[in-house]
Scaffold this motif. Structure first.
Motif, PDB file in Angstrom:
ATOM      1  N   GLN A   1       2.375   1.709  -3.414  1.00 34.22           N
ATOM      2  CA  GLN A   1       1.375   2.138  -4.400  1.00 34.22           C
ATOM      3  C   GLN A   1       1.125   3.648  -4.387  1.00 34.22           C
ATOM      4  OE1 GLN A   1      -1.000   0.061  -6.807  1.00 34.22           O
ATOM      5  NE2 GLN A   1       1.211  -0.320  -6.783  1.00 34.22           N
TER       6      GLN A   1
ATOM      7  N   GLU B   1       0.831  -1.206   0.000  1.00 33.76           N
ATOM      8  CA  GLU B   1       0.000   0.000   0.000  1.00 33.76           C
ATOM      9  C   GLU B   1       0.867   1.258   0.000  1.00 33.76           C
ATOM     10  OE1 GLU B   1      -3.691   2.034   2.560  1.00 33.76           O
ATOM     11  OE2 GLU B   1      -2.850   0.092   3.157  1.00 33.76           O
TER      12      GLU B   1
ATOM     13  N   LYS C   1       2.537   3.643 -11.579  1.00 37.58           N
ATOM     14  CA  LYS C   1       2.686   2.885 -10.341  1.00 37.58           C
ATOM     15  C   LYS C   1       3.637   1.693 -10.504  1.00 37.58           C
ATOM     16  CE  LYS C   1      -0.375   5.456  -8.309  1.00 37.58           C
ATOM     17  NZ  LYS C   1       0.087   6.469  -7.326  1.00 37.58           N
TER      18      LYS C   1
END
Length: 254
Positions: free
Chosen positions: A87, A84, A103
């Motif tokens: 990202q 996370e 990304k």
């Protein structure tokens, strides 16, 4: 003494003819190891080399360096960040402002985003810690099984003990031994690889003859110069890895 490579299984994976692998996608034109790099590369090839390692929360991500510093606007070790957290980073602006917001992909996402005909040379990265080797191998094999991707990949590493860990988890997966320039074929390759991927700068015709005599396929990296293509293709290479599969496609057509 190395075991005989699984030539038939490798041929079934690669198909007929010479194969050109896009290195980290199309890394000279697009940010490396990103979905966009592979999507652009599909205009020239369906074969790709990529790099993967685990995040802190044990997600396999597609990135080359151990740190985030070079290819994202983040810092620190990949293994110390959660997926996370990674990202949230920009993996495109370092290359060009027009790729801002790109990304770092998960390995799993590529199996679903790219056509099922896409073949991957998955280079697995580790810090040569035995526990990490086991963890990487376990997660990789589990992911490939979940994505039904065993028939779309072979696994490579410079670390033969990491390849051995993969072999223990799933002996059916094809394994390729990466070689640095100057590495000897006399060393003990514990994983009994099915093919060799040497640095092209260290590959000689005599080495090719030796490997061919043992039925090994050879796919050198990273060959970008047409002069090297012209010089080395007659040696009987099974394929090559290049930053510019588009230029190699034009070379072959010519």
């Amino acid at each position: 003494m190395m075991a005989s490579p699984r030539k038939k299984q490798l041929e079934e994976l690669l198909g007929p003819g010479f194969v050109c692998f896009g290195h980290r996608g199309m890394r000279e034109l697009v940010p490396e190891n990103t979905l966009k790099a592979f999507q652009l590369g599909l205009q020239s090839t369906r074969y790709f080399e990529l790099d993967t390692m685990l995040t802190k929360d044990e997600v396999l991500v597609v990135i080359h360096d151990e740190t985030l510093n070079r290819t994202t606007n983040g810092e620190g070790l990949v293994r110390e960040k959660t997926f996370e957290e990674i990202q949230t980073l920009d993996a495109g602006s370092y290359f060009s402002p027009k790729f801002a917001g790109t990304k770092v992909p998960s390995l799993e996402s590529l199996f679903y985003e790219l056509p099922v005909s896409t073949i991957f040379d998955i280079e697995v990265k580790s810090n040569e810690d035995e526990n990490e080797r086991k963890l990487l191998a376990k997660h990789l094999v589990t992911l490939l099984s979940r994505c039904k991707a065993n028939h779309r990949v072979f696994i490579t590493s410079f670390d033969p003990f990491l390849l051995e860990a993969v072999k223990r988890e799933n002996p059916a997966l094809l394994r390729g031994q990466l070689l640095e320039e100057g590495d000897s074929l006399k060393q003990d390759f514990v994983s009994e690889p099915d093919l060799f991927l040497p640095n092209y700068k260290g590959l000689t015709k005599d080495t090719m003859i030796e490997l061919s005599s043992m039925s090994y396929s050879v796919i050198p990296y990273t060959m970008n110069d047409p002069k090297d293509w012209e010089r080395m293709l007659p040696w009987g290479l099974r394929g090559l890895i290049t930053d510019r599969p588009d230029l190699f496609l034009n070379f072959r057509k010519a």
